[in-house]
Design an enzyme around this catalytic site. Structure first.
Site, short mmCIF file in Angstrom:
data_model
loop_
_atom_site.label_atom_id
_atom_site.label_comp_id
_atom_site.label_asym_id
_atom_site.label_seq_id
_atom_site.Cartn_x
_atom_site.Cartn_y
_atom_site.Cartn_z
N ASP A 123 0.85 -1.19 0.00
CA ASP A 123 0.00 0.00 0.00
C ASP A 123 0.89 1.24 0.00
O ASP A 123 1.73 1.40 0.87
CB ASP A 123 -0.93 0.01 1.21
CG ASP A 123 -2.12 0.95 1.00
OD1 ASP A 123 -2.49 1.19 -0.16
OD2 ASP A 123 -2.68 1.44 2.00
N HIS A 130 -4.39 13.90 1.45
CA HIS A 130 -4.68 12.97 2.54
C HIS A 130 -3.52 12.93 3.53
O HIS A 130 -3.72 13.04 4.75
CB HIS A 130 -4.95 11.57 1.97
CG HIS A 130 -5.05 10.49 3.01
ND1 HIS A 130 -6.16 10.31 3.80
CD2 HIS A 130 -4.15 9.53 3.40
CE1 HIS A 130 -5.96 9.28 4.62
NE2 HIS A 130 -4.76 8.80 4.41
N GLU A 197 -9.22 4.20 -2.61
CA GLU A 197 -7.95 4.02 -3.30
C GLU A 197 -8.17 3.38 -4.67
O GLU A 197 -9.22 2.81 -4.93
CB GLU A 197 -7.01 3.09 -2.49
CG GLU A 197 -6.75 3.59 -1.08
CD GLU A 197 -5.55 2.92 -0.40
OE1 GLU A 197 -4.71 2.31 -1.10
OE2 GLU A 197 -5.46 3.02 0.84
N GLN A 236 -4.80 2.04 14.81
CA GLN A 236 -3.69 2.63 14.05
C GLN A 236 -2.92 3.67 14.87
O GLN A 236 -1.69 3.68 14.87
CB GLN A 236 -4.26 3.28 12.78
CG GLN A 236 -3.20 3.82 11.82
CD GLN A 236 -3.83 4.44 10.56
OE1 GLN A 236 -5.05 4.39 10.37
NE2 GLN A 236 -3.01 5.02 9.71
N TYR A 240 1.06 2.64 15.23
CA TYR A 240 1.73 2.94 13.96
C TYR A 240 3.18 3.35 14.07
O TYR A 240 3.93 3.30 13.09
CB TYR A 240 0.93 3.98 13.17
CG TYR A 240 1.25 5.42 13.44
CD1 TYR A 240 1.98 6.18 12.51
CD2 TYR A 240 0.82 6.05 14.60
CE1 TYR A 240 2.26 7.51 12.74
CE2 TYR A 240 1.10 7.38 14.83
CZ TYR A 240 1.83 8.10 13.90
OH TYR A 240 2.12 9.42 14.13
MN MN Z 1 -4.31 2.80 2.59
#
Ligand code: MN
Length: 427
Positions: A123, A130, A197, A236, A240
């Site tokens: 990814d 974003h 996406e 997340q 992360y």
């Molecule tokens: Mn993504």
């Protein structure tokens, strides 16, 4: 435009009448590839979408295998020859109509699966609006890290939980730690989100140790599809750092059934340019074709259907509209060149996610995290309901299409997924 691509002329029509409806995503100018089967348990077969039908490539005598990997491995030259044969067979007045009619099945009567067996999945993070908006939420004083404008940022994801459109998945459970809590706890995600996406399917691979030069990068791309990278924002935020997302992402992703080829996207190419003052890419990410025609003008939409809307027979609300070209800091070709610059081997059927494709304006955001300002400004829906993040039973539908004066509009179909309640502990 490349003169060797067949079937791009807007005046071409098909004897498959549904393909000539201007609202149809799959006119003869598109011809995307995917996999279908007539019943659960049967092997997947290669199909091409035309109108509301699917052409069984093997039955049509156009490709001697039913394995998508075999098609992915073909050269761009072989693929163009196949496209040419499909256009000749499916166009109005074709002498091959009777033979091809025997290879047609209504899409409504088949199961559409993943476009191919996905080997590895990476990814990326090419959506600069974003990256900036989310960076601001996580790090207000330092939204865009200094490597962003030099390195196409990405991480290796997990292919095993990528699902076909139409699937449902359980809300993930995991570690969360609210800022005021002393220690983390394990609970169902309360901040479940989607990510708008595009998926990039790798056609031919490369040998280990051999970088793919930018100028040949698109020869390794089979096509594009819609991709929803479902994300648990609370998991997340806690997990992360320092290595990036992990369990907040790999519980489920959804991909649309049809790979739209770069040949079909040829009329919708745009120049790729960096704004004044932006750094020029390093030489391995910079090239003439990439600058002249490296971007694709794909329009994107996110639809949300709540259970209440579904019960009332409502299709849902369009909650965001954006576009690939105005969202992405890097091109498809640059992603392939970057992924292989160290000699990494790509294989047929590998999938890249583009990263969330949020447009420049707040209402063009490709995630709820942005649309609701981290949940602080819930969305108001036409049903009178509100949403900060996704609730159980919600269905998210991604759509995409390309249109340009003088050309036939083509579409990507849809990428649909539904959130189920978290599994009770111990089940
Ligand atoms: Mn993504």
């Amino acid at each position: 435009m490349s003169a060797s691509v067949a079937g791009l002329d807007a005046s071409l029509r098909s004897w498959v009448e549904s393909a000539n409806d201007p609202a149809c995503d799959f006119p003869i100018q598109n011809l995307p590839f995917g996999r279908f089967r007539r019943a659960e348990g049967e092997p997947w077969r290669i199909g091409v979408a035309i109108g509301d039908q699917v052409v069984d490539l093997e039955v049509a005598g156009l490709f001697p295998h039913q394995e998508m990997k075999q098609l992915l491995r073909t050269s761009p030259f072989e693929r163009r020859a196949l496209r040419q044969a499909l256009v000749e067979g499916l166009q109005h007045g074709s002498a091959q109509r009777a033979a091809l009619e025997r290879a047609l099945l209504p899409q409504s009567q088949v199961q559409l699966g993943l476009p191919c067996e996905i080997g590895d999945y990476t990814d990326f993070y090419v959506g600069i609006h974003h990256a900036t908006a989310v960076g601001r939420q996580f790090r207000p004083d330092n939204p865009l890290l200094p490597n962003y404008k030099w390195v196409p940022i990405g991480y290796h994801g997990r292919a095993s939980t990528i699902q076909a459109s139409g699937s449902a998945f359980h809300r993930p459970v995991g570690q969360v730690k609210p800022p005021d809590a002393e220690a983390p706890s394990v609970q169902p995600s309360a901040r479940l989100d989607f990510e708008l996406e595009l998926g990039i399917f790798i056609g031919r691979g490369n040998a280990q140790g051999e970088a793919v030069p930018l100028a040949r990068a698109e020869d390794h791309v089979f096509g594009l599809a819609l991709f929803n990278d479902w994300s648990a924002r609370d998991l997340q935020a806690w997990e992360y750092q320092p290595l990036g997302p992990f369990l907040s992402k790999n519980f489920a992703s959804t991909v649309s059934p049809w790979m739209v080829t770069l040949d079909a996207l040829e009329p919708f190419r745009l120049p790729w340019q960096r704004a004044e003052g932006e750094p020029r890419p390093l030489p391995y990410l910079d090239g003439e074709h990439n600058s002249a025609r490296g971007a694709f003008d794909v329009k994107l939409e996110v639809w949300l259907q709540t259970p209440q809307m579904a019960r009332a027979g409502q299709a849902g609300d369009c909650i965001s509209r954006s576009g690939f070209a105005e969202s992405a800091y890097w091109t498809v070709a640059q992603l392939v060149a970057h992924h292989t610059v160290n000699g990494c081997r790509l294989e047929s059927g590998d999938l890249f996610g583009s990263g969330t494709l949020s447009g420049p304006l707040p209402e063009q955001a490709g995630s709820l995290l942005e649309l609701t300002q981290g949940g602080r400004q819930p969305l108001r829906l036409s049903s009178g309901e509100t949403r900060s993040f996704l609730e159980d039973g919600d269905t998210v539908i991604l759509r995409a299409f390309c249109e340009r004066e003088g050309f036939r509009r083509i579409g990507f179909g849809e990428c649909r997924g539904t959130v189920l309640p978290a599994r009770p502990p111990g089940t």
